[in-house]
Scaffold this motif. Structure first.
Motif, mmCIF file in Angstrom:
data_model
loop_
_atom_site.group_PDB
_atom_site.id
_atom_site.type_symbol
_atom_site.label_atom_id
_atom_site.label_comp_id
_atom_site.label_asym_id
_atom_site.label_seq_id
_atom_site.Cartn_x
_atom_site.Cartn_y
_atom_site.Cartn_z
ATOM 1 N N SER A 179 -6.560 2.410 -3.643
ATOM 2 C CA SER A 179 -5.126 2.213 -3.504
ATOM 3 C C SER A 179 -4.565 1.662 -4.801
ATOM 4 N N ASP A 180 -3.257 1.831 -4.996
ATOM 5 C CA ASP A 180 -2.616 1.258 -6.177
ATOM 6 C C ASP A 180 -2.778 -0.257 -6.183
ATOM 7 N N TYR A 181 -2.742 -0.860 -5.002
ATOM 8 C CA TYR A 181 -2.934 -2.316 -4.914
ATOM 9 C C TYR A 181 -4.308 -2.702 -5.445
ATOM 10 N N ALA A 182 -5.352 -1.998 -5.001
ATOM 11 C CA ALA A 182 -6.711 -2.298 -5.454
ATOM 12 C C ALA A 182 -6.840 -2.104 -6.958
ATOM 13 N N ILE A 183 -6.277 -1.020 -7.466
ATOM 14 C CA ILE A 183 -6.351 -0.734 -8.901
ATOM 15 C C ILE A 183 -5.677 -1.841 -9.711
ATOM 16 N N PHE A 232 0.831 -1.204 0.000
ATOM 17 C CA PHE A 232 0.000 0.000 0.000
ATOM 18 C C PHE A 232 0.864 1.252 0.000
ATOM 19 N N ASP A 233 2.147 1.058 -0.290
ATOM 20 C CA ASP A 233 3.089 2.163 -0.383
ATOM 21 C C ASP A 233 3.007 2.766 -1.782
ATOM 22 N N PRO A 234 2.670 4.050 -1.909
ATOM 23 C CA PRO A 234 2.573 4.675 -3.233
ATOM 24 C C PRO A 234 3.853 4.552 -4.052
ATOM 25 N N ASN A 235 4.989 4.406 -3.394
ATOM 26 C CA ASN A 235 6.254 4.279 -4.114
ATOM 27 C C ASN A 235 6.375 2.954 -4.870
ATOM 28 N N ASP A 236 5.486 2.017 -4.568
ATOM 29 C CA ASP A 236 5.536 0.700 -5.216
ATOM 30 C C ASP A 236 4.581 0.589 -6.397
ATOM 31 N N ARG A 291 13.665 8.244 4.212
ATOM 32 C CA ARG A 291 13.739 7.346 3.059
ATOM 33 C C ARG A 291 13.349 5.921 3.422
ATOM 34 N N LYS A 292 12.559 5.773 4.484
ATOM 35 C CA LYS A 292 12.087 4.455 4.887
ATOM 36 C C LYS A 292 10.751 4.144 4.230
ATOM 37 N N LYS A 293 10.397 2.859 4.192
ATOM 38 C CA LYS A 293 9.150 2.427 3.571
ATOM 39 C C LYS A 293 7.963 2.906 4.396
ATOM 40 N N ARG A 294 6.880 3.254 3.721
ATOM 41 C CA ARG A 294 5.672 3.719 4.403
ATOM 42 C C ARG A 294 5.076 2.602 5.239
ATOM 43 N N SER A 295 4.581 2.943 6.437
ATOM 44 C CA SER A 295 3.936 1.957 7.301
ATOM 45 C C SER A 295 2.444 2.215 7.463
ATOM 46 N N PHE A 296 2.009 3.468 7.225
ATOM 47 C CA PHE A 296 0.584 3.798 7.326
ATOM 48 C C PHE A 296 0.252 4.807 6.237
ATOM 49 N N THR A 297 -0.487 4.363 5.233
ATOM 50 C CA THR A 297 -0.749 5.189 4.059
ATOM 51 C C THR A 297 -2.192 5.701 4.042
ATOM 52 N N LYS A 298 -2.464 6.566 3.078
ATOM 53 C CA LYS A 298 -3.820 7.085 2.905
ATOM 54 C C LYS A 298 -4.804 5.948 2.652
#
Length: 334
Positions: free
Chosen positions: A150-154, A87-91, A284-291
């Motif tokens: 989310s990008d995952y859902a899309i 669920f990280d937008p960077n992915d 520069r760490k991975k997101r842990s709680f996203t929108k």
């Protein structure tokens, strides 16, 4: 022979075990040796190590078509369980490559090699949204592109579109949309995050609803749907709908830990995901709680699995049966 992708993950490993117990010949795709070791550990946990050595492993990536072609030789059915969950937008780019392009490759090769039947593991994240007062979602609920996803859902929805495109070209397919999948044997995957949070005395909860299911039920339904005459259909797989508060409290009770006690309201969640984004940008760490996670933690949709219950006369395992088993697994693997 049957081909399984994602056999190094929770769903795929449970599926391979189920099929091997039916004396089915299995070929499984892997990307590296470490991932195979996860499946071996799972089979040892299940005391089925001898069956593990009956798996024919083929090294391939979902975006490496020549490698995939060698995996398809002599295959009659395909179970496509592999996916990137993030669920990280960077992915976003990785999600599109794995979930959409990878599925398109699997579909194209299934058509080219005359596969008899194709099963795709999607997600309730790829289902539509409803504006009806009861907020009930099933297989007929339409996807609304105007709403936030989310990008995952899309990408899971995009993957489904690739499967449906395949059916227009003659492929017989089944799509399953499970809720959050719970299972033992994989300590650091998916739903096991709930157990880790409770172990660390995570204090926050929300009142949003989510659908859950045991991994054993998911694979049992997949196998039954592939073995009967159903095809070109999709099925929502949810045993129960629980609030996150109910789910976390029950897990805490089973673990003899303090249940979460601070209500994270929608405003607090909005602040939290923005703060997480700022911290991730600085460190520069991975997101842990996203929108996406913030929004989903407060949604109150109810998922219906009436279709699969009627089709297979299936009875789901209640969470009060499988969650205590998972707690015992975590205790024995500290």
């Amino acid at each position: 022979m049957k081909l399984v992708t994602g056999a190094t993950g929770m769903v795929g490993a449970n599926l391979v075990l189920k099929l091997l117990e039916q004396n089915t010949k299995i070929r499984a795709i892997y990307r590296n040796e470490d991932s195979i070791n996860k499946t071996l550990s799972f089979f040892k946990y299940k005391e089925k190590e001898t069956l593990f050595y009956k798996i024919e492993w083929v090294k391939a990536d979902l975006c490496d078509i020549p490698a995939l072609e060698s995996a398809f030789e002599g295959i009659q059915e395909v179970y496509h369980c592999a996916a990137l969950v993030s669920f990280d937008p960077n992915d976003e780019r990785k999600l599109r490559q794995t979930n959409i392009e990878g599925t398109a490759n699997m579909v194209n090769l299934s058509i080219a090699y005359g596969i008899n039947k194709f099963c795709y593991v999607s997600s309730i994240a790829a289902l539509g949204e409803t504006l009806s007062p009861d907020k009930t979602i099933d297989e007929k609920t339409n996807w609304n592109p105007e709403l936030y996803h989310s990008d995952y859902a899309i990408t899971k929805y995009g993957a489904e579109m690739e499967v449906w495109r395949g059916t227009q070209e003659g492929l017989k397919a089944i799509i399953v949309n499970p809720g959050i999948i719970f299972g033992a044997g994989f300590r650091y995957e998916g739903s096991n995050e709930f157990f880790r949070k409770i172990e660390k005395d995570f204090p926050f909860y929300t009142k949003g609803l989510t659908g859950i299911i045991a991994v054993e039920d998911v694979v049992e339904i997949m196998v039954q749907l592939m073995q009967n005459d159903q095809y070109n259909e999709k099925f929502v797989l949810v045993s129960e709908n629980l609030t996150y508060q109910e789910l976390l409290t029950y897990i805490a009770e089973q673990m003899n830990k303090k249940p979460p006690y601070i209500y994270a309201n929608p405003l607090g969640s909005k602040i939290a995901w923005r703060l997480d984004a700022f911290i991730a940008f600085i460190t520069r760490k991975k997101r842990s709680f996203t929108k996406a996670l913030a929004i989903s933690s407060h949604t109150t949709y109810t998922y219906k699995s009436t279709k699969v219950k009627k089709t297979l006369a299936f009875t789901f395992t209640p969470y009060t049966t499988y969650i205590p088993k998972i707690v015992r697994y975590h205790r024995s693997n500290k």
